[in-house]
Design a protein around this motif. Structure first.
Motif, PDB file in Angstrom:
ATOM      1  N   HIS A  81       5.513  11.353  -4.795  1.00 12.30           N
ATOM      2  CA  HIS A  81       5.957  12.318  -3.767  1.00 12.30           C
ATOM      3  C   HIS A  81       5.749  11.637  -2.412  1.00 12.30           C
ATOM      4  O   HIS A  81       4.626  11.235  -2.069  1.00 12.30           O
ATOM      5  N   PHE A  82       6.849  11.492  -1.643  1.00 11.20           N
ATOM      6  CA  PHE A  82       6.763  10.795  -0.364  1.00 11.20           C
ATOM      7  C   PHE A  82       5.892  11.543   0.642  1.00 11.20           C
ATOM      8  O   PHE A  82       5.135  10.922   1.402  1.00 11.20           O
ATOM      9  N   GLY A  83       5.984  12.877   0.643  1.00 13.30           N
ATOM     10  CA  GLY A  83       5.207  13.650   1.604  1.00 13.30           C
ATOM     11  C   GLY A  83       3.714  13.508   1.367  1.00 13.30           C
ATOM     12  O   GLY A  83       2.939  13.267   2.304  1.00 13.30           O
ATOM     13  N   ARG A  84       3.299  13.659   0.100  1.00 16.12           N
ATOM     14  CA  ARG A  84       1.865  13.538  -0.195  1.00 16.12           C
ATOM     15  C   ARG A  84       1.380  12.099   0.039  1.00 16.12           C
ATOM     16  O   ARG A  84       0.251  11.876   0.510  1.00 16.12           O
ATOM     17  N   ALA A  85       2.212  11.108  -0.302  1.00 18.95           N
ATOM     18  CA  ALA A  85       1.829   9.714  -0.080  1.00 18.95           C
ATOM     19  C   ALA A  85       1.673   9.429   1.413  1.00 18.95           C
ATOM     20  O   ALA A  85       0.722   8.753   1.830  1.00 18.95           O
ATOM     21  N   ALA A  86       2.592   9.951   2.234  1.00 25.38           N
ATOM     22  CA  ALA A  86       2.496   9.738   3.681  1.00 25.38           C
ATOM     23  C   ALA A  86       1.238  10.386   4.234  1.00 25.38           C
ATOM     24  O   ALA A  86       0.547   9.815   5.092  1.00 25.38           O
ATOM     25  N   GLU A  87       0.932  11.580   3.756  1.00 31.10           N
ATOM     26  CA  GLU A  87      -0.288  12.271   4.204  1.00 31.10           C
ATOM     27  C   GLU A  87      -1.528  11.468   3.832  1.00 31.10           C
ATOM     28  O   GLU A  87      -2.474  11.355   4.611  1.00 31.10           O
ATOM     29  N   ARG A  95       0.837  -1.197   0.000  1.00 27.51           N
ATOM     30  CA  ARG A  95       0.000   0.000   0.000  1.00 27.51           C
ATOM     31  C   ARG A  95       0.879   1.257   0.000  1.00 27.51           C
ATOM     32  O   ARG A  95       0.558   2.256  -0.667  1.00 27.51           O
ATOM     33  N   GLY A  96       1.969   1.212   0.748  1.00 24.96           N
ATOM     34  CA  GLY A  96       2.880   2.348   0.755  1.00 24.96           C
ATOM     35  C   GLY A  96       3.488   2.575  -0.610  1.00 24.96           C
ATOM     36  O   GLY A  96       3.578   3.720  -1.092  1.00 24.96           O
ATOM     37  N   PHE A  97       3.925   1.513  -1.258  1.00 20.94           N
ATOM     38  CA  PHE A  97       4.521   1.643  -2.581  1.00 20.94           C
ATOM     39  C   PHE A  97       3.519   2.196  -3.587  1.00 20.94           C
ATOM     40  O   PHE A  97       3.845   3.088  -4.385  1.00 20.94           O
ATOM     41  N   VAL A  98       2.289   1.681  -3.579  1.00 23.19           N
ATOM     42  CA  VAL A  98       1.275   2.152  -4.524  1.00 23.19           C
ATOM     43  C   VAL A  98       0.996   3.638  -4.309  1.00 23.19           C
ATOM     44  O   VAL A  98       0.873   4.414  -5.265  1.00 23.19           O
ATOM     45  N   ALA A  99       0.908   4.043  -3.051  1.00 17.01           N
ATOM     46  CA  ALA A  99       0.658   5.463  -2.771  1.00 17.01           C
ATOM     47  C   ALA A  99       1.788   6.337  -3.312  1.00 17.01           C
ATOM     48  O   ALA A  99       1.550   7.375  -3.946  1.00 17.01           O
ATOM     49  N   VAL A 100       3.035   5.950  -3.063  1.00 21.02           N
ATOM     50  CA  VAL A 100       4.173   6.735  -3.559  1.00 21.02           C
ATOM     51  C   VAL A 100       4.203   6.710  -5.081  1.00 21.02           C
ATOM     52  O   VAL A 100       4.453   7.745  -5.733  1.00 21.02           O
ATOM     53  N   ALA A 101       3.939   5.547  -5.695  1.00 29.18           N
ATOM     54  CA  ALA A 101       3.972   5.433  -7.149  1.00 29.18           C
ATOM     55  C   ALA A 101       2.904   6.310  -7.803  1.00 29.18           C
ATOM     56  O   ALA A 101       3.114   6.846  -8.898  1.00 29.18           O
ATOM     57  N   GLU A 102       1.773   6.450  -7.135  1.00 27.09           N
ATOM     58  CA  GLU A 102       0.700   7.262  -7.712  1.00 27.09           C
ATOM     59  C   GLU A 102       0.902   8.746  -7.436  1.00 27.09           C
ATOM     60  O   GLU A 102       0.561   9.592  -8.282  1.00 27.09           O
ATOM     61  N   GLU A 103       1.434   9.088  -6.275  1.00 27.07           N
ATOM     62  CA  GLU A 103       1.651  10.491  -5.941  1.00 27.07           C
ATOM     63  C   GLU A 103       2.988  11.021  -6.480  1.00 27.07           C
ATOM     64  O   GLU A 103       3.131  12.220  -6.723  1.00 27.07           O
TER      65      GLU A 103
END
Length: 291
Positions: free
Chosen positions: A18-24, A8-16
Protein backbone atom coordinates in the motif's frame (compact mmCIF):
# COMPACT_ATOMS: atom_id res chain seq x y z
CA UNK A 1 21.94 2.95 -11.05
CA UNK A 2 19.42 2.85 -8.23
CA UNK A 3 19.87 4.50 -4.83
CA UNK A 4 19.49 3.24 -1.28
CA UNK A 5 16.47 5.55 -0.83
CA UNK A 6 14.82 3.85 -3.80
CA UNK A 7 15.51 0.44 -2.29
CA UNK A 8 14.07 1.51 1.06
CA UNK A 9 10.99 2.85 -0.69
CA UNK A 10 10.51 -0.36 -2.63
CA UNK A 11 10.91 -2.55 0.48
CA UNK A 12 8.38 -0.45 2.38
CA UNK A 13 5.81 -0.70 -0.44
CA UNK A 14 6.50 -4.43 -0.91
CA UNK A 15 5.93 -5.09 2.78
CA UNK A 16 2.90 -2.82 3.20
CA UNK A 17 1.43 -3.49 -0.27
CA UNK A 18 0.00 0.00 0.00
CA UNK A 19 1.64 3.24 -1.16
CA UNK A 20 -0.10 5.39 1.45
CA UNK A 21 0.94 3.26 4.41
CA UNK A 22 4.48 2.88 3.01
CA UNK A 23 4.81 6.66 2.58
CA UNK A 24 3.58 7.21 6.13
CA UNK A 25 6.11 4.67 7.43
CA UNK A 26 8.91 6.49 5.58
CA UNK A 27 7.74 9.91 6.82
CA UNK A 28 7.15 11.18 3.30
CA UNK A 29 4.23 11.83 0.95
CA UNK A 30 2.97 9.39 -1.64
CA UNK A 31 3.90 11.21 -4.91
CA UNK A 32 7.69 11.25 -4.34
CA UNK A 33 7.51 7.61 -3.20
CA UNK A 34 5.76 6.68 -6.44
CA UNK A 35 8.46 8.49 -8.43
CA UNK A 36 11.18 6.57 -6.50
CA UNK A 37 9.60 3.25 -7.45
CA UNK A 38 9.28 4.31 -11.09
CA UNK A 39 12.96 5.32 -11.22
CA UNK A 40 13.94 2.04 -9.56
CA UNK A 41 12.00 0.01 -12.11
CA UNK A 42 13.65 1.94 -14.96
CA UNK A 43 17.09 1.26 -13.46
CA UNK A 44 16.39 -2.43 -12.96
CA UNK A 45 14.70 -2.74 -16.34
CA UNK A 46 11.65 -4.75 -15.19
CA UNK A 47 8.31 -4.08 -13.54
CA UNK A 48 8.55 -4.87 -9.84
CA UNK A 49 5.01 -4.00 -8.71
CA UNK A 50 1.54 -4.44 -10.15
CA UNK A 51 -0.67 -1.60 -8.94
CA UNK A 52 -4.13 -0.28 -9.70
CA UNK A 53 -6.64 1.81 -7.79
CA UNK A 54 -7.57 -1.07 -5.53
CA UNK A 55 -4.38 -3.01 -4.71
CA UNK A 56 -0.60 -3.35 -4.99
CA UNK A 57 1.10 -6.70 -5.63
CA UNK A 58 4.62 -7.89 -6.25
CA UNK A 59 5.45 -9.25 -9.67
CA UNK A 60 7.55 -12.47 -9.75
CA UNK A 61 10.57 -10.32 -10.55
CA UNK A 62 9.66 -7.99 -7.68
CA UNK A 63 9.44 -10.89 -5.23
CA UNK A 64 12.92 -12.04 -6.26
CA UNK A 65 14.29 -8.49 -6.10
CA UNK A 66 12.84 -7.95 -2.61
CA UNK A 67 15.19 -10.44 -0.93
CA UNK A 68 18.21 -8.89 -2.64
CA UNK A 69 17.06 -5.38 -1.75
CA UNK A 70 16.80 -6.36 1.91
CA UNK A 71 20.30 -7.88 1.78
CA UNK A 72 21.77 -4.76 0.19
CA UNK A 73 20.14 -2.51 2.79
CA UNK A 74 21.48 -4.71 5.60
CA UNK A 75 24.98 -4.51 4.16
CA UNK A 76 24.67 -0.75 3.83
CA UNK A 77 23.59 -0.48 7.47
CA UNK A 78 26.41 -2.61 8.88
CA UNK A 79 29.23 -1.48 6.57
CA UNK A 80 30.09 1.76 8.41
CA UNK A 81 30.23 0.00 11.77
CA UNK A 82 32.37 -2.79 10.34
CA UNK A 83 34.73 -0.26 8.78
CA UNK A 84 35.10 1.49 12.15
CA UNK A 85 35.76 -1.82 13.94
CA UNK A 86 38.34 -2.86 11.35
CA UNK A 87 40.11 0.48 11.72
CA UNK A 88 40.09 0.00 15.49
CA UNK A 89 41.38 -3.56 15.21
CA UNK A 90 38.32 -5.26 16.74
CA UNK A 91 37.39 -6.85 13.39
CA UNK A 92 39.18 -7.86 10.24
CA UNK A 93 41.42 -10.73 9.19
CA UNK A 94 44.80 -11.98 10.39
CA UNK A 95 46.52 -14.48 8.08
CA UNK A 96 48.70 -16.86 10.09
CA UNK A 97 51.45 -19.09 8.77
CA UNK A 98 52.52 -22.04 10.88
CA UNK A 99 54.93 -24.94 10.73
CA UNK A 100 53.46 -28.42 10.89
CA UNK A 101 55.30 -29.11 14.16
CA UNK A 102 53.67 -26.08 15.81
CA UNK A 103 50.26 -27.73 15.51
CA UNK A 104 51.10 -30.13 18.34
CA UNK A 105 49.41 -27.99 20.98
CA UNK A 106 50.95 -24.56 20.41
CA UNK A 107 48.86 -23.46 17.42
CA UNK A 108 45.56 -24.22 19.11
CA UNK A 109 46.58 -22.24 22.20
CA UNK A 110 47.36 -19.25 19.99
CA UNK A 111 44.06 -19.54 18.12
CA UNK A 112 41.99 -19.97 21.27
CA UNK A 113 43.58 -16.97 22.99
CA UNK A 114 43.05 -14.78 19.93
CA UNK A 115 39.46 -15.97 19.40
CA UNK A 116 38.53 -15.38 23.05
CA UNK A 117 39.92 -11.83 23.03
CA UNK A 118 38.70 -10.80 19.57
CA UNK A 119 35.92 -13.09 18.31
CA UNK A 120 35.16 -10.83 15.32
CA UNK A 121 38.65 -11.20 13.86
CA UNK A 122 38.93 -13.94 11.23
CA UNK A 123 42.03 -16.12 11.56
CA UNK A 124 43.10 -17.64 8.23
CA UNK A 125 45.64 -20.47 8.47
CA UNK A 126 48.42 -21.44 6.05
CA UNK A 127 50.73 -24.40 6.71
CA UNK A 128 54.26 -23.46 5.60
CA UNK A 129 57.85 -24.13 6.54
CA UNK A 130 59.68 -21.14 8.03
CA UNK A 131 61.29 -20.03 4.75
CA UNK A 132 57.89 -19.92 3.06
CA UNK A 133 56.44 -17.97 5.99
CA UNK A 134 59.17 -15.36 5.80
CA UNK A 135 58.52 -14.93 2.08
CA UNK A 136 54.80 -14.59 2.80
CA UNK A 137 55.39 -11.98 5.50
CA UNK A 138 57.66 -10.02 3.17
CA UNK A 139 55.15 -10.06 0.31
CA UNK A 140 52.18 -9.15 2.52
CA UNK A 141 50.46 -12.50 1.99
CA UNK A 142 50.79 -13.25 5.73
CA UNK A 143 50.35 -11.08 8.81
CA UNK A 144 51.76 -13.40 11.47
CA UNK A 145 53.99 -16.47 11.53
CA UNK A 146 54.70 -19.28 13.95
CA UNK A 147 58.23 -19.82 12.78
CA UNK A 148 61.69 -21.02 13.70
CA UNK A 149 64.81 -18.83 13.87
CA UNK A 150 66.89 -17.35 12.41
CA UNK A 151 65.18 -14.33 10.86
CA UNK A 152 65.96 -10.70 10.13
CA UNK A 153 65.32 -8.85 13.39
CA UNK A 154 65.40 -5.48 11.64
CA UNK A 155 62.61 -6.46 9.28
CA UNK A 156 60.60 -8.60 11.68
CA UNK A 157 59.46 -8.24 15.25
CA UNK A 158 59.23 -11.46 17.21
CA UNK A 159 58.21 -12.97 20.49
CA UNK A 160 59.45 -16.30 21.87
CA UNK A 161 56.38 -18.48 22.09
CA UNK A 162 57.59 -21.92 23.09
CA UNK A 163 60.76 -23.91 23.81
CA UNK A 164 61.14 -27.66 24.06
CA UNK A 165 63.77 -30.38 24.21
CA UNK A 166 64.71 -32.59 21.31
CA UNK A 167 64.22 -36.32 21.83
CA UNK A 168 65.15 -39.42 19.87
CA UNK A 169 62.27 -41.33 18.26
CA UNK A 170 63.01 -45.06 17.89
CA UNK A 171 60.85 -48.06 16.96
CA UNK A 172 59.26 -49.91 19.87
CA UNK A 173 61.58 -52.67 21.08
CA UNK A 174 64.70 -50.97 19.73
CA UNK A 175 67.83 -51.94 21.67
CA UNK A 176 68.26 -48.39 22.99
CA UNK A 177 64.94 -48.63 24.84
CA UNK A 178 66.64 -51.04 27.22
CA UNK A 179 69.37 -48.58 28.17
CA UNK A 180 69.15 -47.47 31.78
CA UNK A 181 70.34 -43.98 30.88
CA UNK A 182 69.94 -41.16 28.36
CA UNK A 183 71.09 -41.76 24.78
CA UNK A 184 74.53 -40.41 23.84
CA UNK A 185 76.14 -39.60 20.50
CA UNK A 186 78.21 -42.80 20.72
CA UNK A 187 75.03 -44.88 20.76
CA UNK A 188 74.08 -43.51 17.34
CA UNK A 189 77.26 -44.28 15.39
CA UNK A 190 75.83 -47.29 13.55
CA UNK A 191 72.16 -46.30 13.54
CA UNK A 192 70.22 -45.58 10.32
CA UNK A 193 69.06 -41.99 10.64
CA UNK A 194 65.97 -40.30 9.27
CA UNK A 195 67.19 -36.74 8.88
CA UNK A 196 65.66 -33.31 8.48
CA UNK A 197 66.03 -31.69 5.08
CA UNK A 198 68.91 -29.18 5.13
CA UNK A 199 66.88 -26.86 2.88
CA UNK A 200 63.18 -27.26 3.73
CA UNK A 201 63.78 -27.98 7.44
CA UNK A 202 67.02 -26.08 7.89
CA UNK A 203 66.36 -25.05 11.48
CA UNK A 204 65.94 -28.62 12.74
CA UNK A 205 68.80 -29.83 10.54
CA UNK A 206 71.19 -27.32 12.10
CA UNK A 207 69.90 -28.12 15.57
CA UNK A 208 70.51 -31.84 15.11
CA UNK A 209 74.04 -31.47 13.75
CA UNK A 210 74.88 -29.40 16.83
CA UNK A 211 73.62 -32.26 19.01
CA UNK A 212 75.48 -35.10 17.31
CA UNK A 213 77.92 -35.47 14.38
CA UNK A 214 75.83 -36.76 11.49
CA UNK A 215 77.59 -39.02 9.04
CA UNK A 216 75.93 -39.00 5.63
CA UNK A 217 76.49 -42.73 5.42
CA UNK A 218 73.97 -43.10 8.25
CA UNK A 219 71.21 -41.04 6.64
CA UNK A 220 68.64 -43.31 5.02
CA UNK A 221 65.88 -40.74 4.44
CA UNK A 222 65.71 -36.94 4.31
CA UNK A 223 62.29 -35.36 4.88
CA UNK A 224 60.87 -32.01 5.98
CA UNK A 225 57.88 -32.89 8.16
CA UNK A 226 57.96 -34.26 11.72
CA UNK A 227 54.86 -36.38 11.09
CA UNK A 228 56.52 -38.11 8.14
CA UNK A 229 59.67 -38.77 10.16
CA UNK A 230 57.69 -40.32 12.97
CA UNK A 231 55.75 -42.62 10.66
CA UNK A 232 59.02 -43.76 9.10
CA UNK A 233 60.35 -44.56 12.56
CA UNK A 234 57.20 -46.56 13.30
CA UNK A 235 57.91 -48.49 10.09
CA UNK A 236 61.40 -49.42 11.35
CA UNK A 237 63.15 -47.28 8.72
CA UNK A 238 65.49 -45.74 11.25
CA UNK A 239 65.65 -43.35 14.21
CA UNK A 240 64.98 -39.61 14.18
CA UNK A 241 65.50 -36.47 16.24
CA UNK A 242 62.14 -34.78 16.84
CA UNK A 243 60.85 -32.07 19.18
CA UNK A 244 59.39 -33.35 22.43
CA UNK A 245 55.88 -32.23 21.42
CA UNK A 246 55.87 -34.88 18.66
CA UNK A 247 54.87 -37.33 21.37
CA UNK A 248 51.44 -35.73 21.15
CA UNK A 249 50.98 -37.42 17.78
CA UNK A 250 50.46 -40.73 19.61
CA UNK A 251 51.76 -42.78 16.69
CA UNK A 252 51.82 -46.45 17.63
CA UNK A 253 55.12 -48.27 17.44
CA UNK A 254 57.33 -45.34 18.46
CA UNK A 255 59.25 -44.80 21.70
CA UNK A 256 60.81 -41.45 22.60
CA UNK A 257 64.15 -41.38 24.42
CA UNK A 258 65.90 -38.53 26.23
CA UNK A 259 69.26 -37.30 25.00
CA UNK A 260 72.25 -36.63 27.22
CA UNK A 261 73.81 -33.19 27.36
CA UNK A 262 71.48 -31.31 25.00
CA UNK A 263 69.61 -29.04 27.41
CA UNK A 264 71.17 -26.03 25.67
CA UNK A 265 69.90 -27.22 22.27
CA UNK A 266 66.20 -26.63 22.69
CA UNK A 267 63.88 -26.06 19.76
CA UNK A 268 62.37 -22.57 19.69
CA UNK A 269 59.12 -21.39 18.17
CA UNK A 270 58.54 -17.65 17.71
CA UNK A 271 55.68 -15.39 16.81
CA UNK A 272 56.94 -13.37 13.86
CA UNK A 273 55.43 -10.33 12.15
CA UNK A 274 56.56 -7.44 9.93
CA UNK A 275 57.56 -4.34 11.86
CA UNK A 276 55.86 -2.16 9.25
CA UNK A 277 52.50 -3.98 9.30
CA UNK A 278 49.50 -1.66 8.94
CA UNK A 279 46.87 -4.27 9.87
CA UNK A 280 45.11 -3.03 13.06
CA UNK A 281 43.72 -6.52 13.71
CA UNK A 282 47.26 -7.89 14.01
CA UNK A 283 48.01 -5.68 17.01
CA UNK A 284 44.77 -6.80 18.65
CA UNK A 285 45.81 -10.46 18.24
CA UNK A 286 49.32 -9.74 19.53
CA UNK A 287 47.89 -8.01 22.60
CA UNK A 288 45.64 -11.00 23.23
CA UNK A 289 48.57 -13.39 23.06
CA UNK A 290 50.59 -11.32 25.50
CA UNK A 291 47.96 -11.58 28.24
Amino acid sequence: MFSLDQLRGFVAVAEELHFGRAAERLLMTQPPLSRQIQKLERSVGVRLLDRDNRKVALTPAGAAFLSEARRLLTLADVAPDRARRIAAGSAGTVRIGFTAASTYGTLTRVLNAAADAAPDIDLDLYEMVTAEQIAGLQSGELDLGLARPPFDTEQFASRLLHTEDMVLAVPDGHWMTALDRDVTADDLVQEPLIMHSPTKARYFYNLVVRIVPVGQQNVVHTVSQILTMTWLVAGHRGVAFVPESAQGLHIEGVTYLSLRGVTDQQAELHLLWPRDSDNPALQTVLDALEN
